[in-house]
Design a protein around this motif. Sequence first.
Motif, short mmCIF file in Angstrom:
data_model
loop_
_atom_site.label_atom_id
_atom_site.label_comp_id
_atom_site.label_asym_id
_atom_site.label_seq_id
_atom_site.Cartn_x
_atom_site.Cartn_y
_atom_site.Cartn_z
N ALA A 154 0.82 -1.22 0.00
CA ALA A 154 0.00 0.00 0.00
C ALA A 154 0.85 1.27 0.00
N PHE A 155 2.01 1.20 0.66
CA PHE A 155 2.81 2.41 0.85
C PHE A 155 4.18 2.33 0.17
N LYS A 156 4.42 1.34 -0.69
CA LYS A 156 5.78 1.12 -1.19
C LYS A 156 6.33 2.31 -1.96
N ARG A 157 5.51 3.02 -2.71
CA ARG A 157 6.01 4.18 -3.45
C ARG A 157 6.47 5.28 -2.51
N LYS A 158 5.70 5.51 -1.47
CA LYS A 158 6.07 6.53 -0.49
C LYS A 158 7.34 6.12 0.26
N LEU A 159 7.43 4.85 0.61
CA LEU A 159 8.60 4.38 1.34
C LEU A 159 9.86 4.48 0.49
N MET A 160 9.75 4.11 -0.77
CA MET A 160 10.91 4.19 -1.66
C MET A 160 11.32 5.64 -1.90
N ALA A 161 10.34 6.52 -2.08
CA ALA A 161 10.64 7.93 -2.31
C ALA A 161 11.32 8.55 -1.10
N MET A 162 10.82 8.23 0.09
CA MET A 162 11.41 8.79 1.31
C MET A 162 12.81 8.24 1.55
N THR A 163 13.01 6.96 1.27
CA THR A 163 14.35 6.38 1.41
C THR A 163 15.34 7.09 0.49
N LEU A 164 14.93 7.35 -0.73
CA LEU A 164 15.80 8.06 -1.67
C LEU A 164 16.09 9.47 -1.17
N PHE A 165 15.08 10.14 -0.65
CA PHE A 165 15.26 11.50 -0.14
C PHE A 165 16.26 11.51 1.01
N ILE A 166 16.12 10.56 1.94
CA ILE A 166 17.03 10.50 3.09
C ILE A 166 18.46 10.27 2.62
N MET A 167 18.63 9.37 1.65
CA MET A 167 19.96 9.08 1.13
C MET A 167 20.59 10.32 0.50
N VAL A 168 19.79 11.06 -0.26
CA VAL A 168 20.32 12.23 -0.95
C VAL A 168 20.56 13.39 0.02
N PHE A 169 19.54 13.69 0.82
CA PHE A 169 19.62 14.88 1.67
C PHE A 169 20.61 14.70 2.82
N PHE A 170 20.49 13.57 3.54
CA PHE A 170 21.35 13.37 4.70
C PHE A 170 22.66 12.68 4.34
N GLY A 171 22.70 12.00 3.20
CA GLY A 171 23.93 11.37 2.77
C GLY A 171 24.80 12.33 1.99
N ILE A 172 24.35 12.68 0.80
CA ILE A 172 25.11 13.62 -0.02
C ILE A 172 25.10 15.02 0.60
N GLY A 173 23.95 15.38 1.20
CA GLY A 173 23.84 16.71 1.80
C GLY A 173 24.82 16.94 2.93
N SER A 174 25.21 15.86 3.62
CA SER A 174 26.15 16.00 4.73
C SER A 174 27.52 16.47 4.27
N LEU A 175 27.79 16.35 2.97
CA LEU A 175 29.06 16.83 2.43
C LEU A 175 29.09 18.35 2.30
N PHE A 176 27.90 18.97 2.29
CA PHE A 176 27.81 20.41 2.07
C PHE A 176 27.15 21.15 3.24
N ILE A 177 26.25 20.47 3.96
CA ILE A 177 25.54 21.11 5.06
C ILE A 177 26.30 20.82 6.36
N PRO A 178 26.61 21.84 7.17
CA PRO A 178 27.32 21.60 8.43
C PRO A 178 26.55 20.63 9.33
N TYR A 179 27.28 19.91 10.14
CA TYR A 179 26.66 18.92 11.04
C TYR A 179 25.60 19.56 11.92
N ARG A 180 25.91 20.75 12.46
CA ARG A 180 24.92 21.40 13.33
C ARG A 180 23.64 21.72 12.57
N GLY A 181 23.77 22.09 11.31
CA GLY A 181 22.57 22.37 10.51
C GLY A 181 21.71 21.13 10.35
#
Length: 349
Positions: free
Chosen positions: A88-115
Motif C-alpha cells: 500500500a505504501f511502497k512508493r512513499k517508502l521508496m521515495a522517502m528512502t531516496l530522499f534520506i539518502m540524498v539529503f542526509f547522505g550527499i547533503g552531509s558533504l555540504f551542510i554543516p553537522y549542526r545544521g
Amino acid sequence: MVAQIISFPEQKSSNKLAVSFRFLLSLYAIVPLCLLVLWLDSFGLDHAIRDMLPSSPSHFLLFQILFGTPHIIASNLLLLSHDEYLNAFKRKLMAMTLFIMVFFGIGSLFIPYRGLYIITACWTVYHVLKQQHGIAKAVCRLPNWAFYLQLWVSVSAGIFIYMGIFLKNSLEPGQAALVLEIASVLTAGLMISTLVCLRYVPSRFGLYFLWANTLLVVSSWYVYSQQYYFLAILMPRLVHDITAYSFYVTHDVNRHGEQAQNNLFKAAAAVRLPIWLVLPLLSFVLTYLLQAYGDDLVNLLLQTLFSTQIYKAVTLGLLGYLALMHYYTEAFVWASGSPLRRYIRFSGI
C-alpha cells in the motif's frame, strides 16, 4: 506515532481492543511526578538527584533502550511484517528512502553537522507534539485556527527547549542564555494561547487534554530552566512512546488476536507468546542488541572483509534512518482510509 489528527472513521465491529482516551490522558501524570522530584531534590536533597542523573538522556544507555528507539523500531516492524502495508505504501517508502539518502547522505558533504542536527531536532519535536495535539483535537474540538495556533506555538517552544538541552555543551554562555530567553517567551505565548482557546472547548474532558498538552511543554521549559535536563526530556518522551505503543498493541490484538496473519505472529503463537507482548518485546530486545553491539559487530565484519570501519554505522546510520522513516510514515499510516486504521477503535471519551 499517529502524527496526524485523530478522526473517527467507520470501524470494524470485530475490533475487541480499543485505545482509551482516559488512559492516554493518565500518561500525563508523569508531569507532576517529575516536578515533585525536582522540588524534593532542590529543597531537601541539595540537588543530589540532578547531580546523579546524566546531563543528557542520550548519555544514558538505559534511557535509549527504554525510550525513543524501541517505539521507532516497533513502528517499522509493524509496516515491514505485513505485505499488505508494504504494498500500500511502497512508493512513499521508496521515495522517502531516496530522499534520506540524498539529503542526509550527499547533503552531509555540504551542510554543516549542526545544521543537519537542527533540522532533525525540529522534525523530532514536531513529530512528538503533533501526535499529542492530534489526539487532543478529537476531544478538544478546537477550530482549525486555534488548533494550529496551539500546535505551532508548542512546537516552536519545544524546539528551543530541545536545542537548549542537546546543544548546551556547544553553545557559548550568551547563546545558551538567548535560547532560554526565546524558549521562555514562546512558553509564555503558549499559556496565553491556551487561555484564549478555553472558550472553544465544549467539554471538561477536552479541557483536561488541552491543559495537559500545554503543561507538558510548560513543565519541560521549567525543568530545563532549572537544569534538570534528563527530566525535561523524560516527560514528553514517556507520554509520546507509551501513546504510540497503545496504538501498536491495539492494532496487533485486533488483527492477530483470533488468528495470526503473518509469519511474525505465527511464530509468536507457536511459542505461546501473548499477542500484545510481541511487538514491545521484540522492539526492546532489538534496541538493546543494536545499541550495545551493533556498531562493534558491523565494524568487525568491515574490518575483517574490507580492512575499514564506518563511524556509528548502526547507532547513527541505521537507527537514524529508521527514526526519519518513522517520523514520515506516522503522518499517514494511521489516517482515515489507511489499512492499519481498520484495526483501531477508541473509547473513554
